[in-house]
Design a protein around this motif. Sequence first.
Motif, PDB file in Angstrom:
ATOM      1  N   SER A 154      69.504  54.590 -49.809  1.00  0.00           N
ATOM      2  CA  SER A 154      70.750  54.220 -49.130  1.00  0.00           C
ATOM      3  C   SER A 154      70.564  53.374 -47.877  1.00  0.00           C
ATOM      4  O   SER A 154      71.506  53.169 -47.117  1.00  0.00           O
ATOM      5  CB  SER A 154      71.541  55.495 -48.794  1.00  0.00           C
ATOM      6  N   GLY A 155      69.357  52.880 -47.638  1.00  0.00           N
ATOM      7  CA  GLY A 155      69.153  51.955 -46.545  1.00  0.00           C
ATOM      8  C   GLY A 155      69.030  52.621 -45.192  1.00  0.00           C
ATOM      9  O   GLY A 155      68.958  53.845 -45.062  1.00  0.00           O
ATOM     10  N   ALA A 156      69.019  51.768 -44.148  1.00  0.00           N
ATOM     11  CA  ALA A 156      68.884  52.238 -42.773  1.00  0.00           C
ATOM     12  C   ALA A 156      70.203  52.817 -42.268  1.00  0.00           C
ATOM     13  O   ALA A 156      71.249  52.704 -42.924  1.00  0.00           O
ATOM     14  CB  ALA A 156      68.438  51.083 -41.880  1.00  0.00           C
ATOM     15  N   LYS A 157      70.153  53.437 -41.101  1.00  0.00           N
ATOM     16  CA  LYS A 157      71.359  53.979 -40.482  1.00  0.00           C
ATOM     17  C   LYS A 157      72.059  52.887 -39.670  1.00  0.00           C
ATOM     18  O   LYS A 157      71.424  52.033 -39.040  1.00  0.00           O
ATOM     19  CB  LYS A 157      71.012  55.152 -39.571  1.00  0.00           C
ATOM     20  N   VAL A 158      73.404  52.904 -39.707  1.00  0.00           N
ATOM     21  CA  VAL A 158      74.242  51.967 -38.954  1.00  0.00           C
ATOM     22  C   VAL A 158      75.326  52.779 -38.255  1.00  0.00           C
ATOM     23  O   VAL A 158      75.552  53.946 -38.592  1.00  0.00           O
ATOM     24  CB  VAL A 158      74.868  50.901 -39.884  1.00  0.00           C
ATOM     25  N   PRO A 159      76.019  52.200 -37.268  1.00  0.00           N
ATOM     26  CA  PRO A 159      77.111  52.937 -36.619  1.00  0.00           C
ATOM     27  C   PRO A 159      78.164  53.386 -37.632  1.00  0.00           C
ATOM     28  O   PRO A 159      78.467  52.681 -38.599  1.00  0.00           O
ATOM     29  CB  PRO A 159      77.685  51.917 -35.627  1.00  0.00           C
ATOM     30  N   ALA A 160      78.705  54.572 -37.412  1.00  0.00           N
ATOM     31  CA  ALA A 160      79.697  55.142 -38.339  1.00  0.00           C
ATOM     32  C   ALA A 160      80.898  54.227 -38.489  1.00  0.00           C
ATOM     33  O   ALA A 160      81.326  53.568 -37.534  1.00  0.00           O
ATOM     34  CB  ALA A 160      80.128  56.516 -37.860  1.00  0.00           C
ATOM     35  N   ARG A 161      81.436  54.182 -39.698  1.00  0.00           N
ATOM     36  CA  ARG A 161      82.575  53.323 -40.017  1.00  0.00           C
ATOM     37  C   ARG A 161      83.854  54.153 -39.998  1.00  0.00           C
ATOM     38  O   ARG A 161      83.942  55.183 -40.661  1.00  0.00           O
ATOM     39  CB  ARG A 161      82.392  52.688 -41.385  1.00  0.00           C
ATOM     40  N   VAL A 162      84.841  53.670 -39.280  1.00  0.00           N
ATOM     41  CA  VAL A 162      86.113  54.367 -39.163  1.00  0.00           C
ATOM     42  C   VAL A 162      87.090  53.804 -40.192  1.00  0.00           C
ATOM     43  O   VAL A 162      87.309  52.595 -40.235  1.00  0.00           O
ATOM     44  CB  VAL A 162      86.699  54.222 -37.748  1.00  0.00           C
ATOM     45  N   PRO A 163      87.663  54.633 -41.059  1.00  0.00           N
ATOM     46  CA  PRO A 163      88.613  54.136 -42.062  1.00  0.00           C
ATOM     47  C   PRO A 163      89.770  53.370 -41.432  1.00  0.00           C
ATOM     48  O   PRO A 163      90.386  53.844 -40.482  1.00  0.00           O
ATOM     49  CB  PRO A 163      89.106  55.421 -42.746  1.00  0.00           C
ATOM     50  N   GLY A 164      90.021  52.188 -41.962  1.00  0.00           N
ATOM     51  CA  GLY A 164      91.127  51.367 -41.458  1.00  0.00           C
ATOM     52  C   GLY A 164      90.751  50.453 -40.320  1.00  0.00           C
ATOM     53  O   GLY A 164      91.522  49.558 -39.955  1.00  0.00           O
ATOM     54  N   ALA A 165      89.563  50.654 -39.734  1.00  0.00           N
ATOM     55  CA  ALA A 165      89.145  49.831 -38.595  1.00  0.00           C
ATOM     56  C   ALA A 165      88.300  48.641 -39.029  1.00  0.00           C
ATOM     57  O   ALA A 165      87.938  47.807 -38.201  1.00  0.00           O
ATOM     58  CB  ALA A 165      88.361  50.684 -37.599  1.00  0.00           C
ATOM     59  N   GLY A 166      87.977  48.565 -40.326  1.00  0.00           N
ATOM     60  CA  GLY A 166      87.163  47.460 -40.822  1.00  0.00           C
ATOM     61  C   GLY A 166      88.025  46.335 -41.369  1.00  0.00           C
ATOM     62  O   GLY A 166      89.074  45.994 -40.827  1.00  0.00           O
ATOM     63  N   GLY A 167      87.581  45.790 -42.497  1.00  0.00           N
ATOM     64  CA  GLY A 167      88.287  44.650 -43.073  1.00  0.00           C
ATOM     65  C   GLY A 167      89.537  45.001 -43.836  1.00  0.00           C
ATOM     66  O   GLY A 167      90.295  44.110 -44.243  1.00  0.00           O
ATOM     67  N   LEU A 168      89.771  46.288 -44.085  1.00  0.00           N
ATOM     68  CA  LEU A 168      90.973  46.720 -44.795  1.00  0.00           C
ATOM     69  C   LEU A 168      91.752  47.696 -43.926  1.00  0.00           C
ATOM     70  O   LEU A 168      91.201  48.698 -43.481  1.00  0.00           O
ATOM     71  CB  LEU A 168      90.621  47.394 -46.132  1.00  0.00           C
ATOM     72  N   PRO A 169      93.033  47.434 -43.682  1.00  0.00           N
ATOM     73  CA  PRO A 169      93.827  48.363 -42.871  1.00  0.00           C
ATOM     74  C   PRO A 169      94.163  49.623 -43.658  1.00  0.00           C
ATOM     75  O   PRO A 169      94.169  49.630 -44.898  1.00  0.00           O
ATOM     76  CB  PRO A 169      95.098  47.559 -42.570  1.00  0.00           C
ATOM     77  N   ALA A 170      94.432  50.699 -42.933  1.00  0.00           N
ATOM     78  CA  ALA A 170      94.829  51.960 -43.568  1.00  0.00           C
ATOM     79  C   ALA A 170      96.248  51.842 -44.107  1.00  0.00           C
ATOM     80  O   ALA A 170      97.144  51.337 -43.435  1.00  0.00           O
ATOM     81  CB  ALA A 170      94.732  53.100 -42.573  1.00  0.00           C
ATOM     82  N   LEU A 171      96.442  52.294 -45.335  1.00  0.00           N
ATOM     83  CA  LEU A 171      97.763  52.267 -45.965  1.00  0.00           C
ATOM     84  C   LEU A 171      98.501  53.586 -45.775  1.00  0.00           C
ATOM     85  O   LEU A 171      99.718  53.603 -45.600  1.00  0.00           O
ATOM     86  CB  LEU A 171      97.630  51.958 -47.462  1.00  0.00           C
ATOM     87  N   GLU A 172      97.782  54.690 -45.851  1.00  0.00           N
ATOM     88  CA  GLU A 172      98.352  56.017 -45.607  1.00  0.00           C
ATOM     89  C   GLU A 172      97.211  57.013 -45.450  1.00  0.00           C
ATOM     90  O   GLU A 172      96.050  56.708 -45.720  1.00  0.00           O
ATOM     91  CB  GLU A 172      99.293  56.441 -46.740  1.00  0.00           C
ATOM     92  N   ASP A 173      97.545  58.213 -45.015  1.00  0.00           N
ATOM     93  CA  ASP A 173      96.528  59.242 -44.827  1.00  0.00           C
ATOM     94  C   ASP A 173      96.036  59.772 -46.166  1.00  0.00           C
ATOM     95  O   ASP A 173      96.770  59.793 -47.159  1.00  0.00           O
ATOM     96  CB  ASP A 173      97.093  60.410 -44.005  1.00  0.00           C
ATOM     97  N   ALA A 174      94.767  60.198 -46.169  1.00  0.00           N
ATOM     98  CA  ALA A 174      94.250  60.926 -47.322  1.00  0.00           C
ATOM     99  C   ALA A 174      95.021  62.247 -47.448  1.00  0.00           C
ATOM    100  O   ALA A 174      95.478  62.786 -46.445  1.00  0.00           O
ATOM    101  CB  ALA A 174      92.760  61.196 -47.147  1.00  0.00           C
ATOM    102  N   PRO A 175      95.238  62.752 -48.655  1.00  0.00           N
ATOM    103  CA  PRO A 175      94.662  62.312 -49.919  1.00  0.00           C
ATOM    104  C   PRO A 175      95.462  61.241 -50.650  1.00  0.00           C
ATOM    105  O   PRO A 175      95.185  60.978 -51.827  1.00  0.00           O
ATOM    106  CB  PRO A 175      94.644  63.614 -50.731  1.00  0.00           C
ATOM    107  N   GLY A 176      96.432  60.636 -49.989  1.00  0.00           N
ATOM    108  CA  GLY A 176      97.220  59.596 -50.629  1.00  0.00           C
ATOM    109  C   GLY A 176      98.384  60.139 -51.429  1.00  0.00           C
ATOM    110  O   GLY A 176      98.579  61.348 -51.548  1.00  0.00           O
ATOM    111  N   SER A 177      99.147  59.230 -51.994  1.00  0.00           N
ATOM    112  CA  SER A 177     100.363  59.610 -52.731  1.00  0.00           C
ATOM    113  C   SER A 177     100.137  59.734 -54.234  1.00  0.00           C
ATOM    114  O   SER A 177     100.839  60.488 -54.906  1.00  0.00           O
ATOM    115  CB  SER A 177     101.487  58.604 -52.462  1.00  0.00           C
ATOM    116  N   TYR A 178      99.167  59.003 -54.791  1.00  0.00           N
ATOM    117  CA  TYR A 178      98.955  59.056 -56.240  1.00  0.00           C
ATOM    118  C   TYR A 178      98.612  60.472 -56.699  1.00  0.00           C
ATOM    119  O   TYR A 178      99.087  60.941 -57.730  1.00  0.00           O
ATOM    120  CB  TYR A 178      97.828  58.108 -56.654  1.00  0.00           C
ATOM    121  N   VAL A 179      97.770  61.154 -55.936  1.00  0.00           N
ATOM    122  CA  VAL A 179      97.298  62.477 -56.341  1.00  0.00           C
ATOM    123  C   VAL A 179      98.399  63.523 -56.275  1.00  0.00           C
ATOM    124  O   VAL A 179      98.302  64.585 -56.905  1.00  0.00           O
ATOM    125  CB  VAL A 179      96.105  62.902 -55.460  1.00  0.00           C
TER     126      VAL A 179
END
Length: 612
Positions: free
Chosen positions: A580-605
């Motif tokens: 799985s490669g080297a360690k990098v700073p933790a990734r925050v959901p929605g803070a990267g290249g894709l915005p958050a659409l809704e909270d987990a677990p989502g609406s489909y489930v």
Amino acid sequence: MIRKGKRMSDTPAPTALGGLSPEESAKLQEAFKDIATRSQKLLQDFSQKYQSEGPQPTDPLHLTQTFMDFTAKMMADPNRLVQAQVELWQQYMKLWQVTAQRMMGQTVEPVAEPARGDKRFNDPAWKDEVVFDYLKQSYLLTARWLQGTIKEVEGVDEKTAKKVDFYTRQFIDAVSPSNFAMTNPQVVKATVESKGENLLKGLKNLLGDLERGKGNLAIRQTDMDAFKVGGNVATSPGKVVFQNDVIQLIQYAPATEEVYEVPLLIVPPWINKFYILDLKPENSFIKWATEQGYTVFVVSWVNPDERLAKMVFEDYMNQGPLAALDAIEKATGARKVSAIGYCIGGTLMAATLAYMAARGDDRIAACTFFTAQVDFSEPGELGVFIDEDQLASVEEMMSKKGYLEGSEMATTFNMLRANDLIWSFVVNNYLMGKDPFPFDLLFWNADATRMPAAMHSFYLRNMYQKNLLSQPGGIVIDNVPIDLRKIQIPVYIQAGKEDHIAPARSVYKATQIFSGPARFMLAGSGHIAGVVNPPRNKKYQHWLNETAKNPPTLAEWQAGAQEFPGSWWHDWDKWLSALSGAKVPARVPGAGGLPALEDAPGSYVKVRSGEQ
């Protein structure tokens, strides 16, 4: 008029039913009134359904001809049949003799005892009371004789023999004395103590299940109101960062300051919902994986309706794992991803990896398979449902709505463990008159999903019936012939020793197909507990064989395997972390290249079968 010698005030208050107080009588009459009203409504609904849909086939699984053909083979050897009858009679005579000796106060050994783990006869009365002990042993003798006789019939092909054996076992399980009020000591005791209130409550439970199933019996296995998806199950924090018609992609919040460079994508089965891996914090595989430093993404499949009836297998690939790979790269900037495929999700992942290999797509660095079959030559007991007559019946059923109801698939899986998942609840709910115990696993089990008609038919026919996935070029996906032997990445293959859905020997076959390094691990328990077994529980065990090359068969692998206590999760983590490669700073959901659409677990489930 007052009779001589007796005042009117001396006359006891009338009771509607003997032995009951006026309050109890009134309560009983009110209950009967409610039952009568609800029964009448059910009969009216059934009549309307019958008139609109017409009479249903009397033998949708085409079992009559199967058993007729089998019986003809059995009658072809009358001497063997007579011998079998004599053997049964001798066993009965021995049981009579032992029972008589016991009634005279002698200590005797039982003629037949329940199998280990058979919970039907746990009540002490089945052993302590002579009558119930006799009923139990008589049933066990007959059941074992019947199954043994069937297995000894010659001239029957293997598929038919397995089908007859399976459905005979369903009949044997159904007629167990534990399933009837007068022959179950627990029910007899409860009936006497409650003056029949248990049976009355059980009848109301039965009507409630018929109403809930709209005329079909939908047995409650747990208190469905005790759990809420996103409330007390599926609670790991995260965000939905992508969605299309088929999936929502959930990115879970990190639990460590640093994470591995290579994200982890989990592709669960679409037959069930993903939160089997996130039932509660203490046994959540998803939560545990984030705690080990993985950036975890999970596919949450849509619960399809008639609008998705024409979705095919390649749609599930393109809009499932392949779409998720694109989204993960946008969300994290990471091109390389490791993956997990669970059950049918693993079958899809194998097909996807072969498709990617054919196209030179190397974005998946390593893949784990949880109880996933890719060679269906030995599919286990599910194979009894796969023949042309039964597949045609399923396809006809799906053609009416464009999908297979989740309840139909759930019934199939329940039949594989009928005593635990059907008859125990018949006894508890209808004979004992109790409400089922709140249990998150059974809540998930009842939260079934639908199957799009075209995709499900493709899967059943090409995988189970024809076993084309294991054949080079046997399946063409999106105009690309695929070959599982072209998969050269490292794989970790998990199987459950007691798995009745994806048998371990069937799962093991993948080690002989994939071309890359394959680490096979055999876990204790079955299809669910063999996977969801967190280290903190210290339950079960697992086996590993550290030889350089996996031998041809599971039996040979087991001969050289070493047993380890407890969970296998740490072994898997050790394997995957190295890839799985080297360690990098933790990734925050929605803070990267894709915005958050809704909270987990989502609406489909959260869409339940029967809802739109």
